[in-house]
Design an enzyme around this catalytic site. Sequence first.
Site, PDB file in Angstrom:
ATOM      1  N   HIS A  18       0.838  -1.205   0.000  1.00  0.00           N
ATOM      2  CA  HIS A  18       0.000   0.000   0.000  1.00  0.00           C
ATOM      3  C   HIS A  18       0.875   1.257   0.000  1.00  0.00           C
ATOM      4  O   HIS A  18       0.610   2.211  -0.739  1.00  0.00           O
ATOM      5  CB  HIS A  18      -0.918   0.027   1.235  1.00  0.00           C
ATOM      6  CG  HIS A  18      -1.885  -1.096   1.296  1.00  0.00           C
ATOM      7  ND1 HIS A  18      -2.065  -1.875   2.426  1.00  0.00           N
ATOM      8  CD2 HIS A  18      -2.738  -1.596   0.370  1.00  0.00           C
ATOM      9  CE1 HIS A  18      -2.990  -2.781   2.194  1.00  0.00           C
ATOM     10  NE2 HIS A  18      -3.409  -2.642   0.953  1.00  0.00           N
ATOM     11  N   LYS A  42     -18.244  -5.852   9.710  1.00  0.00           N
ATOM     12  CA  LYS A  42     -16.979  -6.581   9.727  1.00  0.00           C
ATOM     13  C   LYS A  42     -16.093  -6.042  10.847  1.00  0.00           C
ATOM     14  O   LYS A  42     -15.841  -4.840  10.918  1.00  0.00           O
ATOM     15  CB  LYS A  42     -16.283  -6.403   8.368  1.00  0.00           C
ATOM     16  CG  LYS A  42     -15.110  -7.286   8.129  1.00  0.00           C
ATOM     17  CD  LYS A  42     -14.623  -7.089   6.699  1.00  0.00           C
ATOM     18  CE  LYS A  42     -13.340  -7.819   6.454  1.00  0.00           C
ATOM     19  NZ  LYS A  42     -12.809  -7.550   5.124  1.00  0.00           N
ATOM     20  N   ARG A  91      -2.338  -6.389  -7.839  1.00  0.00           N
ATOM     21  CA  ARG A  91      -1.290  -7.398  -7.678  1.00  0.00           C
ATOM     22  C   ARG A  91      -1.350  -8.455  -8.766  1.00  0.00           C
ATOM     23  O   ARG A  91      -0.345  -9.045  -9.130  1.00  0.00           O
ATOM     24  CB  ARG A  91      -1.414  -8.097  -6.312  1.00  0.00           C
ATOM     25  CG  ARG A  91      -1.133  -7.201  -5.136  1.00  0.00           C
ATOM     26  CD  ARG A  91      -1.464  -7.887  -3.849  1.00  0.00           C
ATOM     27  NE  ARG A  91      -2.900  -8.188  -3.853  1.00  0.00           N
ATOM     28  CZ  ARG A  91      -3.524  -8.909  -2.953  1.00  0.00           C
ATOM     29  NH1 ARG A  91      -2.867  -9.462  -1.966  1.00  0.00           N
ATOM     30  NH2 ARG A  91      -4.827  -9.106  -3.024  1.00  0.00           N
ATOM     31  N   SER A 129      -2.985  -8.151   3.157  1.00  0.00           N
ATOM     32  CA  SER A 129      -3.362  -7.855   4.539  1.00  0.00           C
ATOM     33  C   SER A 129      -3.843  -9.109   5.263  1.00  0.00           C
ATOM     34  O   SER A 129      -3.547  -9.302   6.438  1.00  0.00           O
ATOM     35  CB  SER A 129      -4.445  -6.778   4.576  1.00  0.00           C
ATOM     36  OG  SER A 129      -3.930  -5.551   4.135  1.00  0.00           O
TER      37      SER A 129
END
Length: 154
Positions: A18, A42, A91, A129
């Site tokens: 990031h 979440k 990615r 992450s």
Amino acid sequence: MKRTALFPGSFDPFTKGHEDIVRRGLKLFDEIIIGIGRNVRKERYFPLEQMIQLIEEAFSDEPAVRIISYEDLTASVARSEGARFLLRGLRNTTDFEYENGISQVNRFVYEEVETVFLITSPHLAPISSSIIRDLHRYGQNVDEFLPYKLVQPS
């Protein structure tokens, strides 16, 4: 006209991948707003306030970067912050497929917004992450993947 980009994500945690996207994005934009989206459905692994502080420390050398948290549609936040661009890192092709759909919806919500994709630097592409959370949860040192130091769980 000032070129402002919103770099949205949950950033749980914010990784060197990031950081790389933001630092490279600063060559394209006058200001980058790192927007940490809050999802009430979440639960975060790393507390939001802690992550904001760590990201602020990581970019203390960059006055063109600021951090916000939000609980709204990303495109609506971009509009309210005066950001005409959304910055996203890719990615792999899976990321592209996911991000492509989101970028179309963002344009529906905020017609003037453009999504700019940067390909993740190859040495950072394996970092995610979720992998970092799992490693950290089980006591592994994850410092090499992050632009700051974390306290290891007890």
